[in-house]
Design an enzyme around this catalytic site. Structure first.
Site, short mmCIF file in Angstrom:
data_model
loop_
_atom_site.label_atom_id
_atom_site.label_comp_id
_atom_site.label_asym_id
_atom_site.label_seq_id
_atom_site.Cartn_x
_atom_site.Cartn_y
_atom_site.Cartn_z
CD GLU A 440 -2.88 -1.28 -0.36
OE1 GLU A 440 -2.93 -0.40 -0.65
OE2 GLU A 440 -3.01 -2.24 -0.64
N GLY A 441 2.20 1.07 -0.64
CA GLY A 441 2.93 2.43 -0.46
C GLY A 441 3.78 2.26 0.31
#
Length: 599
Positions: A440-441
């Site tokens: 998620e980054g």
């Protein structure tokens, strides 16, 4: 492996005293979120997490998911636990009642999510991705798309996925090559390969709704040319029944360091005629849609850091109370004490406890800000709270997941040599935690987002307002009669001042020296998290000292104050020490020639 018991007293304290749950219940759409209902939801979620989900954690790690000729089977117990999860309505807690959801505040939903995730992080990944997919379709889908998919996804009868990453394009989403070709009937034919797709294929539901990023033939380069598509495993007929199998399949599942129970799939779309997809939003505007899903997921991933640390803490504390080794300082010769009597073990346990409670308060406050940003009747308040959401989300994700790794490692350390032995289960928590700072980054991306985008947001007003709130709290604590509170206030005041200096330096260098600002981004995010956590614990100590926190006993309130003091003395000084790394610039990073880096 120790059983999991939800820390329900602390959850209630945060929701009722730090978060203003009573005020949230006055917002339109939340009128039913009364204390009795929320208490009942938390109690039942705690029982469900303990009795149904937690027992699957060990089998998920040991057996894992398997694949045979494209058919993915989850670990023993997962499918039955998921059926009970759906039957209990747990997937729909935060979603609109219009689509069959519970319509409760996100702040409450985060507490439920924490319990499920702590019970079994690998299991909880499936509803986490579905949650994000629901948010995306609800925000950007057409009326027909909402009617077709939302009820089944809100209930959890169908699950959702996020398909971004490709073999040649990791965090650089703009480099993806998956193609979408428009058809005469308005649908699109999707082809390409996606990797790292959580629950891309499984045996827990009859349909999987994939959200897929792909590029049209004439799309501009980079992220400006990406579109988003709904690509279901099974097509859905007009009457809502399932139709033909779509042209997509799971090629393989990854063999991973942890979260073995979660099938991480390599997905192939369009091996034959092309997978049928339906455009969400506008062509070439897919990143806007996907960020709706990712921003939702980032807070929940931050919650994973909290949840896995809580699970590791409970096991470490139970072990420390039982394991006998060595003589306690000052004890009689021959006394064989439990290791919790030793100062260093106490130090490690309090490092875990204090930072877990700091994370919990920060994440639940983030959830409250989300609720207010969406539903508060005053537009100025909505704007202010949205600014706070955008500021806190990268901190909650980055800081909490880094701590998840550090605190699960401490859990292993408390076990000593037994922590390195798989049969105790302590190692699993550490292995499971390691993915959260990556997906998620990555946390480096979260730090860049915080510094490059969120600090300048609204002319810097959100960060200035938060720093002012922190400073006011520190001053209030310094003026308190209680000695412990004075210590908390003094240390918080110093840390807030350092954070303010770092913020000013970054703001001054963003335009003139972006590389220097970027070099300080990761230590700045950690600094921000440490200070924000200290701010949360300081507020909790003030509330506990007033003695007006209903439903809590004297021992609980005293522990709150002592925990805040420990954090202020042992953790908060770390914020001051990060000021120099934040402001050092990038010269030293690039001073060594490439040929001298590595072998």
């Amino acid at each position: 492996m120790a059983d999991y018991a939800a820390p329900i007293d602390d959850m209630r304290f945060v929701l009722n005293q730090v978060v203003d749950l009573g005020a949230l219940a006055k917002l339109e759409g939340f009128e039913h979120a009364e204390p009795d209902l929320v208490d009942a939801v938390l109690d039942e979620a705690a029982k469900f997490a303990r009795d149904v989900i937690a027992p699957t954690n060990r089998s998920g790690d040991q057996k894992g998911a398997t694949i045979d000729n494209g058919v993915v089977r989850t670990a023993p117990g997962f499918a039955e636990a998921y059926r009970q999860f759906v039957a209990g309505g747990w997937n729909g807690v935060p979603f609109e009642q219009e689509w069959g959801g519970g319509g409760l505040p996100w702040a409450v939903s985060l507490a439920v999510q924490e319990m499920i995730t702590a019970a079994n992080m690998a299991f909880a990944l499936c509803p986490l991705l579905t949650q994000g997919a629901v948010e995306l379709i609800a925000a950007h889908g057409t009326k027909q798309q909402k009617e077709t998919y939302l009820r089944k996804m809100v209930s959890g009868e169908w699950t959702g996925t996020m398909n971004l990453t490709e073999p040649q394009a990791g965090s650089d989403v703009g480099a993806l090559r998956s193609r979408a070709v428009k058809q005469a009937d308005g649908t699109y034919r999707i082809s390409g390969t996606k990797i790292f797709i959580t629950y891309g294929e499984h045996d827990m539901t009859e349909n999987v709704v994939h959200l897929v990023l792909a590029r049209l033939p004439d799309a501009p380069p980079g992220t400006r040319g990406i579109s988003c598509f709904i690509v279901p495993k099974f097509l859905v007929n007009a009457d809502g029944s399932l139709g033909a199998r779509n042209d997509l399949r799971c090629v393989s599942i990854e063999h991973k360091l942890g979260i073995h129970g979660s099938p991480t799939c390599v997905m192939s779309f369009g091996d034959n005629d092309g997978a049928i997809g339906y455009l969400v939003g506008e062509e070439n505007k897919g990143m806007r849609c996907m960020f709706t899903m990712m921003n939702n997921a980032r807070l929940s991933v931050g919650l994973q850091g909290l949840a896995i640390a809580e699970r590791a803490y409970q096991q470490a504390a139970a072990f420390a109370k039982e394991r006998r080794q060595g003589r306690a300082i000052g004890a009689d010769e021959g006394d064989n004490a439990t290791i919790i009597a030793h100062p260093d073990v106490r130090r490690m346990l309090l490092l875990m406890k204090s930072q877990i409670e700091a994370m919990r308060g920060l994440i639940y406050l983030n959830g409250e800000a989300m609720d207010l940003a969406r539903r508060h009747p005053d537009s100025a308040m909505r704007e202010a709270k949205q600014g706070l959401v955008e500021l806190l989300t990268p901190v909650a994700k980055g800081w909490s997941t880094d701590l998840g790794v550090e605190l699960t490692s401490l859990g292993v350390q408390i076990h000593g040599g037994m922590g390195f032995i798989e049969e105790t289960g302590a190692a699993q928590h550490m292995r499971d935690s390691r993915i959260a700072p990556i997906y998620e980054g990555t946390n480096g991306i979260q730090a860049l987002d915080l510094v490059m985008r969120k600090l300048p947001n609204q002319g810097g007003k959100p960060v200035r307002d938060l720093l002012s709130d922190m400073q006011r709290t520190a001053i209030e604590l310094e003026r308190a009669a209680h000695g412990d509170l004075k210590i908390v206030g003094g240390n918080l005041k110093s840390a807030v001042a350092a954070l303010g200096q770092a913020t000013e330096w970054l703001a001054a260098h963003l335009g003139s020296d972006p590389a220097g600002a970027a070099a300080g981004a990761t230590p700045y995010l950690r600094m921000f998290g440490i200070v924000a956590g200290g701010f949360v614990l300081a507020r909790e100590a003030l509330i506990a000292d007033r003695g007006d926190s209903a439903g809590t006993g004297d021992a609980f309130r005293r522990a709150k104050i002592t925990t805040a003091r420990f954090y202020a003395e042992q953790v908060l000084p770390g914020a001051n020490s990060l000021l120099k790394p934040v402001t050092a610039g990038s010269d030293a990073l690039f001073a060594i020639p490439l040929e001298l880096l590595g072998a």
